[in-house]
Design an enzyme around this catalytic site. Structure first.
Site, mmCIF file in Angstrom:
data_model
loop_
_atom_site.group_PDB
_atom_site.id
_atom_site.type_symbol
_atom_site.label_atom_id
_atom_site.label_comp_id
_atom_site.label_asym_id
_atom_site.label_seq_id
_atom_site.Cartn_x
_atom_site.Cartn_y
_atom_site.Cartn_z
ATOM 1 N N GLU A 173 0.802 -1.232 0.000
ATOM 2 C CA GLU A 173 0.000 0.000 0.000
ATOM 3 C C GLU A 173 0.838 1.287 0.000
ATOM 4 O O GLU A 173 0.817 2.064 0.970
ATOM 5 C CB GLU A 173 -0.974 -0.009 1.186
ATOM 6 C CG GLU A 173 -1.915 -1.203 1.158
ATOM 7 C CD GLU A 173 -3.057 -1.118 2.161
ATOM 8 O OE1 GLU A 173 -3.110 -0.178 2.964
ATOM 9 O OE2 GLU A 173 -3.928 -2.014 2.128
ATOM 10 N N GLU A 362 -4.894 -8.779 0.501
ATOM 11 C CA GLU A 362 -5.590 -8.505 1.765
ATOM 12 C C GLU A 362 -7.060 -8.339 1.467
ATOM 13 O O GLU A 362 -7.433 -7.679 0.493
ATOM 14 C CB GLU A 362 -5.102 -7.212 2.444
ATOM 15 C CG GLU A 362 -3.743 -7.299 3.065
ATOM 16 C CD GLU A 362 -3.316 -6.011 3.776
ATOM 17 O OE1 GLU A 362 -4.189 -5.234 4.208
ATOM 18 O OE2 GLU A 362 -2.101 -5.796 3.872
#
Ligand code: FCB
Length: 457
Positions: A173, A362
């Site tokens: 991220e 995720e």
């Protein structure tokens, strides 16, 4: 909606599908002063007054550093085929550069051996937000040299672990590392509203990603697969108002295209470059950088939690836009539950960026789980959340997207960064005072889904 099979499980996955879970080092390991580990920016940040909920830090958290064998057994009981974890840079290189800390390398080496013994594919991420503090003291990701240090750290990991690891991720991220840390001020190092720095950081993260890929190609295991795991939030406008429609386009540029375009197309999106001109982005980009950044990836990791409903909001730090949640039920994070958006965004990724192998790196939800002392924690909302996202994935696969695996966030309840321990994302409940792990119903559902999928039902 793709139907669940008659036994309540979702059909449609290939026999070798990568069923997994994801964790990250700082969130689960603890043992921050053991084994020669150096401090990271999160150790410093979480100890600063007022930064985290209740002043909580991850000095101990799930104490996975000492419980890793038991935790691997939990994964084996679920029948997992892949485990996404992160390597703590400050555990293997305490000051971010220079000689390796052998005790730190041994920890990951044993973890990898333990996974392989249990038939689980190790899927390490090189950077999940825990920059060595010594590098932060030299400017951190704002300093272009950090990209070079990262590539050297990555090369050392390929050298030491590459004989047993076939699948790597560079960054987790990068949008969060850049914008939540340097504009929102919610993640370490906690700088607020500094767009010139945030953009520099985003560019240096991408540069370091490309340099690490080049290091892999020159390593002892050049054909291992590697990619990056951005958080992808497909955007929808809050209303039909042209200002909201435009905001949704810009947010897509800000959060998704800013990272995907340079990696897959070798260029930043024109609309965002124009928007960022006033922040001096052009000065951060040197000749040749985009060639490095677009070094071919083998896999794309997609961290998916929810769509982003975007509204124009002149008071917002984020370029006058806000992401709002409107449709209950909300998770404990205040997030909407939008499995259809996962299906749709996977098709969009294929259309816009090509037929790369995709792992959902995720996907999960926090709920206020309660352990009553029994053997199982009932978490019907998480069973619903995970099963609906697995259904959405099955449909994306049926529609031709090359999805190779799915990692639930997370194996264990853990330290949810600045939000502390109240946000429980685990398939296993953690009773922190005793470090006991108790399966939630969702763990048992996932186990049975995996078994049913392998049995071909
Ligand atoms: C993601 C992070 C992960 C975890 C989940 C809930 O943004 O990558 O570490 O905190 O959110």
């Amino acid at each position: 909606m793709a139907a669940q099979g008659s036994n309540g499980f979702v059909p449609g996955f290939p026999a070798n599908f990568g069923w997994g879970v994801a964790t990250s080092a700082y969130q689960i390991e603890g043992a921050v002063d053991e084994g020669g580990r150096g401090p990271s920016i999160w150790d410093v940040y979480s100890h600063e007054p007022g930064r985290t909920a209740g002043g909580e830090n991850a000095d101990v958290t799930c104490d996975h550093y000492h419980h890793w064998r038991d935790d691997l057994d939990l994964m084996a009981e679920l029948g997992l085929s892949v485990y996404r974890f992160s390597i703590a840079w400050p555990r293997v290189m305490p000051t971010g550069k220079g000689p390796l800390n052998e005790e730190g390398v041994d920890f990951y080496s044993r973890l990898i051996d333990g996974l392989l013994e249990r038939g689980i594919t190790p899927f390490p991420t090189l950077y999940h937000w825990d920059l060595p503090q010594a590098l932060e003291d030299e400017g951190g990701w704002v300093n272009r040299d950090t990209a070079q240090h990262f590539a050297e750290y990555a090369a050392a990991m390929f050298d030491r672990l590459g004989d047993r690891v076939d699948l790597w991720l560079t960054h987790n991220e990068p949008w969060v590392t850049a914008f939540m840390a340097y504009v929102g001020g919610e993640k370490a190092p906690g700088v607020r509203n500094n767009w010139p720095l945030a953009l520099r950081v985003s560019h240096h993260l991408l540069l370091s990603h490309g340099l690490a890929i080049q290091a892999l190609r020159g390593s002892r295991a050049p054909s291992a697969k590697i990619g990056i795991a951005p958080n992808i939030h497909p955007t929808v406008p809050f209303s039909d108002n042209p200002e909201d429609i435009d905001a949704a386009r810009r947010w897509d540029g800000f959060q998704n295209r800013w990272f995907l375009d340079p990696v897959f197309k070798g260029s930043y999106p024109e609309d965002m470059l124009a928007e960022y001109e006033r922040f001096g982005i052009a000065e951060a980009i040197e000749d040749g950088d985009l060639t490095v950044i677009s070094s071919p990836v083998d896999v794309l990791g997609v961290n998916f939690y929810h769509h982003a409903m975007i509204k124009r909001d002149p008071g917002s730090l984020y370029l006058g836009m806000t992401s709002v949640a409107v449709q209950p039920p909300f998770t404990e994070m205040g997030w909407e539950v939008t499995p259809e958006a996962l299906h749709d965004v996977l098709l969009r990724l294929k259309r816009d960026y090509g037929d790369v192998e995709i792992y959902i790196t995720e996907n999960g939800a926090a709920f206020a789980d309660v352990w009553d002392g029994g053997d199982v924690v009932e978490d019907p909302r998480r069973v619903d959340f995970v099963s609906r996202h697995v259904e959405a994935l099955a449909r994306a696969i049926a529609d031709g997207v090359n999805v190779k695996g799915h990692c639930v966030w997370s194996l264990l309840d853990n330290y949810e960064w600045e939000k502390g321990y109240a946000k429980r994302f685990g398939l296993y409940y953690v009773d922190y005072p005793t470090q006991r792990r108790i399966p939630k119903r969702s763990a048992l559902w996932y186990r049975d889904q995996i078994a049913a999928s392998r049995a071909g039902s």
